[in-house]
Design a protein around this motif. Structure first.
Motif, PDB file in Angstrom:
ATOM      1  N   GLU A  97      -1.380   8.683  -3.379  1.00 60.85           N
ATOM      2  CA  GLU A  97       0.003   8.832  -3.870  1.00 60.85           C
ATOM      3  C   GLU A  97       0.236  10.256  -4.383  1.00 60.85           C
ATOM      4  O   GLU A  97       1.293  10.824  -4.155  1.00 60.85           O
ATOM      5  CB  GLU A  97       0.285   7.821  -4.993  1.00 60.85           C
ATOM      6  N   ASP A  98      -0.758  10.804  -5.046  1.00 64.49           N
ATOM      7  CA  ASP A  98      -0.638  12.174  -5.549  1.00 64.49           C
ATOM      8  C   ASP A  98      -0.493  13.165  -4.395  1.00 64.49           C
ATOM      9  O   ASP A  98       0.335  14.074  -4.436  1.00 64.49           O
ATOM     10  CB  ASP A  98      -1.882  12.551  -6.381  1.00 64.49           C
ATOM     11  N   ALA A  99      -1.310  12.954  -3.356  1.00 58.07           N
ATOM     12  CA  ALA A  99      -1.312  13.895  -2.233  1.00 58.07           C
ATOM     13  C   ALA A  99      -0.049  13.774  -1.389  1.00 58.07           C
ATOM     14  O   ALA A  99       0.462  14.778  -0.886  1.00 58.07           O
ATOM     15  CB  ALA A  99      -2.547  13.641  -1.365  1.00 58.07           C
ATOM     16  N   LEU A 100       0.464  12.554  -1.253  1.00 60.31           N
ATOM     17  CA  LEU A 100       1.616  12.350  -0.356  1.00 60.31           C
ATOM     18  C   LEU A 100       2.965  12.339  -1.081  1.00 60.31           C
ATOM     19  O   LEU A 100       4.010  12.501  -0.465  1.00 60.31           O
ATOM     20  CB  LEU A 100       1.467  11.024   0.405  1.00 60.31           C
ATOM     21  N   GLN A 101       2.908  12.064  -2.400  1.00 64.93           N
ATOM     22  CA  GLN A 101       4.144  11.906  -3.182  1.00 64.93           C
ATOM     23  C   GLN A 101       5.040  10.822  -2.552  1.00 64.93           C
ATOM     24  O   GLN A 101       6.244  10.969  -2.415  1.00 64.93           O
ATOM     25  CB  GLN A 101       4.907  13.246  -3.286  1.00 64.93           C
ATOM     26  N   LEU A 102       4.382   9.749  -2.133  1.00 69.75           N
ATOM     27  CA  LEU A 102       5.082   8.611  -1.508  1.00 69.75           C
ATOM     28  C   LEU A 102       4.513   7.314  -2.074  1.00 69.75           C
ATOM     29  O   LEU A 102       3.417   7.288  -2.628  1.00 69.75           O
ATOM     30  CB  LEU A 102       4.801   8.594   0.000  1.00 69.75           C
ATOM     31  N   LYS A 103       5.247   6.239  -1.869  1.00 71.38           N
ATOM     32  CA  LYS A 103       4.756   4.913  -2.255  1.00 71.38           C
ATOM     33  C   LYS A 103       3.630   4.543  -1.284  1.00 71.38           C
ATOM     34  O   LYS A 103       3.793   4.637  -0.063  1.00 71.38           O
ATOM     35  CB  LYS A 103       5.930   3.939  -2.124  1.00 71.38           C
ATOM     36  N   VAL A 104       2.472   4.166  -1.818  1.00 73.97           N
ATOM     37  CA  VAL A 104       1.337   3.795  -0.974  1.00 73.97           C
ATOM     38  C   VAL A 104       1.026   2.316  -1.177  1.00 73.97           C
ATOM     39  O   VAL A 104       0.910   1.843  -2.307  1.00 73.97           O
ATOM     40  CB  VAL A 104       0.088   4.663  -1.299  1.00 73.97           C
ATOM     41  N   MET A 105       0.920   1.594  -0.077  1.00 72.77           N
ATOM     42  CA  MET A 105       0.596   0.166  -0.147  1.00 72.77           C
ATOM     43  C   MET A 105      -0.587  -0.118   0.766  1.00 72.77           C
ATOM     44  O   MET A 105      -0.930   0.704   1.612  1.00 72.77           O
ATOM     45  CB  MET A 105       1.811  -0.661   0.307  1.00 72.77           C
ATOM     46  N   ASP A 106      -1.203  -1.276   0.594  1.00 70.15           N
ATOM     47  CA  ASP A 106      -2.282  -1.645   1.515  1.00 70.15           C
ATOM     48  C   ASP A 106      -2.016  -3.044   2.072  1.00 70.15           C
ATOM     49  O   ASP A 106      -1.073  -3.719   1.672  1.00 70.15           O
ATOM     50  CB  ASP A 106      -3.659  -1.540   0.846  1.00 70.15           C
ATOM     51  N   ARG A 107      -2.843  -3.424   3.005  1.00 68.29           N
ATOM     52  CA  ARG A 107      -2.671  -4.709   3.701  1.00 68.29           C
ATOM     53  C   ARG A 107      -2.589  -5.880   2.719  1.00 68.29           C
ATOM     54  O   ARG A 107      -1.751  -6.762   2.839  1.00 68.29           O
ATOM     55  CB  ARG A 107      -3.863  -4.896   4.655  1.00 68.29           C
ATOM     56  N   THR A 108      -3.485  -5.852   1.706  1.00 73.63           N
ATOM     57  CA  THR A 108      -3.523  -6.933   0.711  1.00 73.63           C
ATOM     58  C   THR A 108      -2.185  -7.078  -0.003  1.00 73.63           C
ATOM     59  O   THR A 108      -1.678  -8.187  -0.173  1.00 73.63           O
ATOM     60  CB  THR A 108      -4.642  -6.644  -0.323  1.00 73.63           C
ATOM     61  N   LEU A 109      -1.613  -5.940  -0.416  1.00 73.15           N
ATOM     62  CA  LEU A 109      -0.351  -5.970  -1.158  1.00 73.15           C
ATOM     63  C   LEU A 109       0.762  -6.591  -0.308  1.00 73.15           C
ATOM     64  O   LEU A 109       1.576  -7.372  -0.799  1.00 73.15           O
ATOM     65  CB  LEU A 109       0.039  -4.544  -1.579  1.00 73.15           C
ATOM     66  N   ILE A 110       0.770  -6.263   0.981  1.00 76.94           N
ATOM     67  CA  ILE A 110       1.799  -6.800   1.887  1.00 76.94           C
ATOM     68  C   ILE A 110       1.631  -8.315   2.018  1.00 76.94           C
ATOM     69  O   ILE A 110       2.595  -9.074   1.942  1.00 76.94           O
ATOM     70  CB  ILE A 110       1.716  -6.128   3.283  1.00 76.94           C
ATOM     71  N   ILE A 111       0.379  -8.763   2.212  1.00 75.69           N
ATOM     72  CA  ILE A 111       0.134 -10.211   2.358  1.00 75.69           C
ATOM     73  C   ILE A 111       0.528 -10.940   1.072  1.00 75.69           C
ATOM     74  O   ILE A 111       1.182 -11.983   1.103  1.00 75.69           O
ATOM     75  CB  ILE A 111      -1.344 -10.495   2.742  1.00 75.69           C
ATOM     76  N   LEU A 112       0.168 -10.355  -0.078  1.00 75.25           N
ATOM     77  CA  LEU A 112       0.541 -10.965  -1.362  1.00 75.25           C
ATOM     78  C   LEU A 112       2.051 -11.056  -1.491  1.00 75.25           C
ATOM     79  O   LEU A 112       2.601 -12.035  -1.998  1.00 75.25           O
ATOM     80  CB  LEU A 112      -0.016 -10.136  -2.528  1.00 75.25           C
ATOM     81  N   ASP A 113       2.724 -10.025  -1.009  1.00 75.28           N
ATOM     82  CA  ASP A 113       4.181  -9.974  -1.088  1.00 75.28           C
ATOM     83  C   ASP A 113       4.826 -11.086  -0.251  1.00 75.28           C
ATOM     84  O   ASP A 113       5.763 -11.748  -0.674  1.00 75.28           O
ATOM     85  CB  ASP A 113       4.633  -8.606  -0.559  1.00 75.28           C
ATOM     86  N   ILE A 114       4.275 -11.299   0.952  1.00 74.76           N
ATOM     87  CA  ILE A 114       4.795 -12.362   1.828  1.00 74.76           C
ATOM     88  C   ILE A 114       4.554 -13.719   1.171  1.00 74.76           C
ATOM     89  O   ILE A 114       5.417 -14.591   1.165  1.00 74.76           O
ATOM     90  CB  ILE A 114       4.109 -12.301   3.221  1.00 74.76           C
ATOM     91  N   PHE A 115       3.368 -13.861   0.603  1.00 72.15           N
ATOM     92  CA  PHE A 115       3.054 -15.129  -0.071  1.00 72.15           C
ATOM     93  C   PHE A 115       4.025 -15.377  -1.221  1.00 72.15           C
ATOM     94  O   PHE A 115       4.480 -16.483  -1.445  1.00 72.15           O
ATOM     95  CB  PHE A 115       1.608 -15.112  -0.586  1.00 72.15           C
ATOM     96  N   ALA A 116       4.358 -14.296  -1.956  1.00 76.90           N
ATOM     97  CA  ALA A 116       5.284 -14.441  -3.086  1.00 76.90           C
ATOM     98  C   ALA A 116       6.658 -14.888  -2.603  1.00 76.90           C
ATOM     99  O   ALA A 116       7.330 -15.695  -3.251  1.00 76.90           O
ATOM    100  CB  ALA A 116       5.403 -13.112  -3.833  1.00 76.90           C
ATOM    101  N   ALA A 117       7.068 -14.382  -1.437  1.00 77.62           N
ATOM    102  CA  ALA A 117       8.387 -14.739  -0.912  1.00 77.62           C
ATOM    103  C   ALA A 117       8.416 -16.165  -0.379  1.00 77.62           C
ATOM    104  O   ALA A 117       9.451 -16.819  -0.385  1.00 77.62           O
ATOM    105  CB  ALA A 117       8.773 -13.770   0.198  1.00 77.62           C
TER     106      ALA A 117
END
Length: 417
Positions: A97-117
Motif C-alpha cells: 500500500e505504501d509503494a502503490l498508494q492504492l487500496k490493496v486486497m487479497d483473495r481471502t478478503l474478497i472471499i470473506l466479503d462475498i461470504f458477508a454479502a
C-alpha cells in the motif's frame, strides 16, 4: 417535487496480480477464478498481471520492478485498487500500500466479503464475522494506514470500518463472544444430528466445488427453493430437505458450502460445524461441473478439503453435472467414488438413475429380512416402511409376510426371532 438523487456506491476498479512460481501452478486459471470472485463481490477487473518468480517476495509480495510497472498501469487505467491472488501477510499488505498508494486486497478478503454479502442466517453471519475478525486481528497494523483510503466498495462489508478501528483487545473480546455463540449453535446441531440418527433416516451430504450446481440439484430433486445463481458462493447457509426415493424410503439431503482453491483457513475454521455435515452423513454426493476445463483440479480440491475435515470412509457418488453444456461426451473418471454418473440438474437427465444408485448403496448398508409378523405385531411394520426398503408385503391367514432391507440398528430393535 424535488429531484431524487440516487446514491450509488463507487465500483472498485481493480487490477489482479498473481505470482507463478512453477509451471504446475496454473496461475492463469487461478486468476480467472479470482476475476469471477471480484465480479461476484461487485468489483470491476481492468487487467491481469502475472509475475514469474522463484518465490513470493516476503516483504512486498511482488518484486521492485513489477511494483513500479503496476503503479504506472494503475495510473493509466485509473484503478482504485489491486487484488493479489494469495493471502498477504500484514507486512506485505502495508508495504504494498505504501509503494502503490492504492487500496490493496487479497483473495481471502474478497472471499470473506462475498461470504458477508451472502450470509442470511444468524449462524452464517456469526461464522463470517468470526472469520473476518480473525483475518483482521493479525492485520490491524497494516490496515491502520489504509483505513482513510478504504472508503466503501469491496473488502469492507460485515464488521465494517468502525470495528476495524477497534484495538486488538476489543477484537479478541468479540472473537471469544462469537466463539461462545458458535459453540451453542454447534451443541444444537449435535442434538439435531443425534435425533436424526435415532430416527435412522439416512443423511446424504451434497458437496462440490463452488458453482458446480449443488443448489440446482437440491432444488430439482426436492423443490427446495434454494437460491440458484451462476456465481461463486451463491448459497452459504446449509439447507436440509426430505427426499423420497422411488421405493418410498425417506432420506435427508443436505447442501454444504462450496469448496474453492486456496479456501482461507479462517473460513474453514469458522464454517467447520457447517462443513462437518459431510462427516456425519451416510453417503456423500459429490457434484462436479463437467463443463469446466478445470474439472480435474476442482475434484482434487474437493477431496483435499474433505480430507482436511476428516471425512473418510464414506461411500461417494460423483455426478458429472452440466452435461447440457457439453458439446461432445467426455470420459468421466473419479477413482475415489463408488459410482459415477453423468447428469444435468437443470434438465433432469440422469436423475432417475441417480435415485436408483442411492438406493443401491443405502441397501448395501442394510440387512435383508424375510419375516412373518403376527397381526398383533403389525405395529412393527410401520418403521420398516418408513426407514427400510419394502420389497414385499403379503397379508396371510396367520400374519403379514414382509420382505425388506432395513437399517442394522432397526434390525436390533425389532427382535426378530
Amino acid at each position: 417535487m424535488g429531484n431524487i438523487y440516487e446514491i450509488k456506491e463507487e465500483q472498485d476498479r481493480v487490477i489482479l496480480v498473481g505470482i507463478c512460481i512453477n509451471e504446475q501452478d496454473d496461475t492463469k486459471a487461478s486468476l480467472k477464478e479470482l476475476k469471477e470472485l471480484v465480479k461476484t463481490a461487485g468489483g470491476l477487473c481492468l487487467a491481469t498481471v502475472i509475475q514469474n518468480r522463484e518465490s513470493i517476495h516476503p516483504g512486498t509480495y511482488l518484486g521492485k520492478g513489477k511494483i513500479e510497472e503496476l503503479r504506472e498501469m494503475a495510473e493509466q487505467l485509473k484503478a482504485t485498487g489491486i487484488v493479489c491472488d494469495d493471502e498477504l501477510s500484514p507486512a506485505q499488505l502495508a508495504n504494498l500500500e505504501d509503494a502503490l498508494q492504492l487500496k490493496v486486497m487479497d483473495r481471502t478478503l474478497i472471499i470473506l466479503d462475498i461470504f458477508a454479502a451472502h450470509a442470511s442466517t444468524s449462524e452464517g453471519k456469526i461464522q463470517v464475522e468470526l472469520a473476518q475478525l480473525r483475518y483482521r486481528a493479525t492485520r490491524l497494523v497494516g490496515l491502520r494506514n489504509s483505513l482513510s483510503r478504504l472508503g466503501g466498495g469491496i473488502g469492507t462489508r460485515g464488521p465494517g470500518e468502525k470495528k476495524l478501528e477497534m484495538d486488538r483487545r476489543l477484537i479478541h473480546e468479540r472473537i471469544s463472544q462469537l466463539n461462545k455463540e458458535l459453540a451453542n449453535i454447534k451443541a444444537h446441531r449435535e442434538i439435531t444430528r443425534q435425533q436424526r440418527s435415532r430416527t435412522h433416516i439416512p443423511v446424504i451430504a451434497i458437496v462440490g466445488y463452488t458453482n458446480a450446481g449443488k443448489s440446482t440439484l437440491l432444488n430439482t430433486l426436492t423443490n427446495a427453493g434454494v437460491l440458484e445463481q451462476d456465481m461463486l458462493f451463491a448459497t452459504l447457509d446449509p439447507t436440509t430437505r426430505n427426499y423420497t426415493l422411488p421405493s418410498g424410503q425417506t432420506v435427508l439431503l443436505t447442501d454444504t458450502v462450496g469448496f474453492i482453491r486456496k479456501l482461507p483457513h479462517h473460513l474453514v475454521e469458522a464454517f467447520r460445524s457447517t462443513l462437518e455435515e459431510a462427516r456425519y452423513a451416510d453417503l456423500i454426493l459429490h457434484v462436479v461441473d463437467a463443463s469446466n476445463p478445470q474439472m480435474d483440479l476442482q475434484i482434487h480440491t474437493v477431496y483435499e478439503t474433505l480430507a482436511h475435515l476428516k471425512v473418510e470412509d464414506k461411500p461417494i457418488i460423483t455426478v458429472f453435472n452440466k452435461q447440457d453444456l457439453l458439446k461432445s461426451p467426455e470420459i468421466l473418471r473419479d477413482f475415489k467414488a463408488e459410482k459415477t454418473l453423468p447428469i444435468s440438474a437443470k434438465t433432469g437427465s440422469g436423475l432417475e438413475q441417480l435415485s436408483e444408485i442411492i438406493e443401491e448403496i443405502l441397501r448395501n448398508q442394510k440387512v435383508y429380512i424375510d419375516h412373518l409378523f403376527p397381526y398383533n405385531e403389525a405395529g412393527k411394520i410401520q418403521p420398516i416402511r418408513k426407514l427400510g426398503q419394502l420389497l414385499k408385503e403379503e397379508y396371510l391367514a396367520d400374519g403379514i409376510q414382509i420382505e425388506a432391507y432395513i437399517p442394522v440398528e432397526l434390525y436390533g430393535k425389532l427382535e426378530l426371532s
